[in-house]
Design a protein around this motif. Sequence first.
Motif, PDB file in Angstrom:
ATOM      1  N   ALA A  39       7.761 -15.952  90.155  1.00 46.87           N
ATOM      2  CA  ALA A  39       8.069 -17.247  89.558  1.00 46.87           C
ATOM      3  C   ALA A  39       6.809 -18.110  89.485  1.00 46.87           C
ATOM      4  O   ALA A  39       6.080 -18.228  90.468  1.00 46.87           O
ATOM      5  CB  ALA A  39       9.127 -17.962  90.393  1.00 46.87           C
ATOM      6  N   PRO A  40       6.526 -18.726  88.311  1.00 42.38           N
ATOM      7  CA  PRO A  40       5.348 -19.591  88.194  1.00 42.38           C
ATOM      8  C   PRO A  40       5.310 -20.684  89.271  1.00 42.38           C
ATOM      9  O   PRO A  40       4.236 -21.006  89.781  1.00 42.38           O
ATOM     10  CB  PRO A  40       5.504 -20.205  86.804  1.00 42.38           C
ATOM     11  CG  PRO A  40       6.295 -19.190  86.034  1.00 42.38           C
ATOM     12  CD  PRO A  40       7.222 -18.552  87.031  1.00 42.38           C
ATOM     13  N   LEU A  41       6.480 -21.221  89.632  1.00 44.21           N
ATOM     14  CA  LEU A  41       6.516 -22.260  90.664  1.00 44.21           C
ATOM     15  C   LEU A  41       6.049 -21.711  92.014  1.00 44.21           C
ATOM     16  O   LEU A  41       5.224 -22.319  92.699  1.00 44.21           O
ATOM     17  CB  LEU A  41       7.947 -22.819  90.779  1.00 44.21           C
ATOM     18  CG  LEU A  41       8.220 -23.754  91.957  1.00 44.21           C
ATOM     19  CD1 LEU A  41       7.278 -24.952  91.959  1.00 44.21           C
ATOM     20  CD2 LEU A  41       9.680 -24.235  91.936  1.00 44.21           C
ATOM     21  N   ILE A  42       6.566 -20.536  92.379  1.00 48.42           N
ATOM     22  CA  ILE A  42       6.184 -19.938  93.665  1.00 48.42           C
ATOM     23  C   ILE A  42       4.697 -19.576  93.635  1.00 48.42           C
ATOM     24  O   ILE A  42       3.964 -19.836  94.590  1.00 48.42           O
ATOM     25  CB  ILE A  42       7.038 -18.676  93.953  1.00 48.42           C
ATOM     26  CG1 ILE A  42       8.540 -19.026  93.953  1.00 48.42           C
ATOM     27  CG2 ILE A  42       6.624 -18.021  95.262  1.00 48.42           C
ATOM     28  CD1 ILE A  42       8.965 -20.069  94.933  1.00 48.42           C
ATOM     29  N   SER A  43       4.244 -19.004  92.500  1.00 48.46           N
ATOM     30  CA  SER A  43       2.829 -18.642  92.374  1.00 48.46           C
ATOM     31  C   SER A  43       1.935 -19.864  92.573  1.00 48.46           C
ATOM     32  O   SER A  43       0.931 -19.807  93.287  1.00 48.46           O
ATOM     33  CB  SER A  43       2.563 -18.052  90.984  1.00 48.46           C
ATOM     34  OG  SER A  43       3.189 -16.801  90.853  1.00 48.46           O
ATOM     35  N   ALA A  44       2.305 -20.977  91.933  1.00 47.83           N
ATOM     36  CA  ALA A  44       1.486 -22.189  92.025  1.00 47.83           C
ATOM     37  C   ALA A  44       1.459 -22.717  93.462  1.00 47.83           C
ATOM     38  O   ALA A  44       0.408 -23.170  93.950  1.00 47.83           O
ATOM     39  CB  ALA A  44       2.021 -23.267  91.079  1.00 47.83           C
ATOM     40  N   LEU A  45       2.577 -22.634  94.157  1.00 44.17           N
ATOM     41  CA  LEU A  45       2.617 -23.139  95.536  1.00 44.17           C
ATOM     42  C   LEU A  45       1.845 -22.230  96.492  1.00 44.17           C
ATOM     43  O   LEU A  45       1.326 -22.692  97.509  1.00 44.17           O
ATOM     44  CB  LEU A  45       4.067 -23.326  96.000  1.00 44.17           C
ATOM     45  CG  LEU A  45       4.862 -24.396  95.233  1.00 44.17           C
ATOM     46  CD1 LEU A  45       6.287 -24.488  95.769  1.00 44.17           C
ATOM     47  CD2 LEU A  45       4.195 -25.760  95.292  1.00 44.17           C
ATOM     48  N   VAL A  46       1.758 -20.935  96.139  1.00 41.92           N
ATOM     49  CA  VAL A  46       0.910 -20.026  96.915  1.00 41.92           C
ATOM     50  C   VAL A  46      -0.548 -20.445  96.738  1.00 41.92           C
ATOM     51  O   VAL A  46      -1.306 -20.564  97.701  1.00 41.92           O
ATOM     52  CB  VAL A  46       1.096 -18.552  96.468  1.00 41.92           C
ATOM     53  CG1 VAL A  46       0.008 -17.659  97.054  1.00 41.92           C
ATOM     54  CG2 VAL A  46       2.476 -18.032  96.858  1.00 41.92           C
TER      55      VAL A  46
END
Length: 452
Positions: free
Chosen positions: A343-350
């Motif tokens: 998920a782009p959201l999870i990737s960004a938070l990583v």
Amino acid sequence: MKSPRVLLPWEEMPRQWYNVYADVPDAATPVLHPGTMQPVKPDDLAPLFPMAVIEQEVSRQRWIDIPQEVLEVLALWRPTPLHRARNLEKALETPARIYYKNESQSPPGSHKPNTAVAQAYYNKREGVKRIATETGAGQWGSALSFACAQFGLECMVYMVRVSFDQKPYRKSMIQTWGANVVASPSRLTKAGRTALANDPDCPGSLGLAISEAVEDAFGRDDTHYSLGSVLSHVILHQTIVGLETKKQLAAAGERPNVLIGCVGGGSNFGGFAMPFIPDKLDGQDLRIVAVEPESCPSITRGQYVFDYGDTAGMAPIVKMHTLGHTFMPPRIHAGGLRYHGMAPLISALVEKKLIEATARHQKTCFEAAIQFARTEGIIVAPETSHAVRVAIDEALECKKTGEAKVIAFNLSGHGHVDMAAYDAFFSGKLEDYAYPEEAIREAMKSVPEVKL
Ligand SMILES: *Cc1c(COP(=O)(O)O)cnc(C)c1O
């Protein structure tokens, strides 16, 4: 004796979803049109999704009301219990306190109907008659067919061929709730026919099944498409899981130190963890850990770039950790979680270091799942076993250091319809398999070049 379960009364079930973009606005990345490679406009997505969902995808509003009609269906099984895993703690001789949120209690047995019900409702409200979708191991297909039955919608499911053949009972669940299900690649779409022409024995992949479902939805006026993970509106709908967990941990007098979830596309983990991001931003002593399989390691070994959401390159392009959209998961892998991206959201938070990621081999995950079943009783889904593994690893670490940490994980689903995977483990057929570096390098060549 104290009950191991922390229950929330219906009156305390959250009436709003939490949108983390309000608190971390720069986690948002553009979604690109696969043809023009420029940011998509809401109208580009209108043939696929209801407007309400498109608005949620880009919303920056912190709290979004859950419609009454959705609450009424969720009430069939929500709020779900939070359990203290005392038996497991004893078996591990750990000073840690372990909690799990039990999402296996929904009718299809996983967290997935939390978004399926919302998506079916918004489609119904906007006059759509039929929804096309893909499913891997069958959980999403069964969740959406259940949700469509609640709102009187037709449902068409493209099911990845290996699962269609190996997990026939999920197919039966999909049919019980009244949906149509075919093996993907199928002869019903151009994407499917092309794949079969290249390889008549093609085992299929999630990316390919997505191509088929998207093509189906584009081809018919009465039909929309629905995705069960990856997109931000899906994670938004799943935040009811984390919001309930927060209330339940508070009721138990606890503050979590480690939150754990397994990740395929990132929806159960995201829904569980997002409501705790404000606490992390406030400086609370909290680690948020996503667990993926070594055989499909998109965060830990993929690259953070723009890539297609599907194999045929028809779905929008998003910025995410990806193994390349032409990734074909190894047949040998039993445990779901097979999507090429995150998920782009999870990737960004990583990338922002608000979340960390780790990968585990499948055999050690099944060992953890078996220990969990023999102590806590619940037979978890093979996907969920990744979260159980890391929860146990964290608890064993506490045993070494003597720390009494509070560890909470999301039990995303049960494995009752996936006993074939357990069977493969018991009969010694499962092998550990790390996805080869060359294969990743090869698939990464297919990633589009994006200039914004
Ligand atoms: C689908 C599924 C997953 C993986 O999907 P996410 O979107 O990453 O949550 C994990 N566990 C279960 C039980 C599932 O059905």
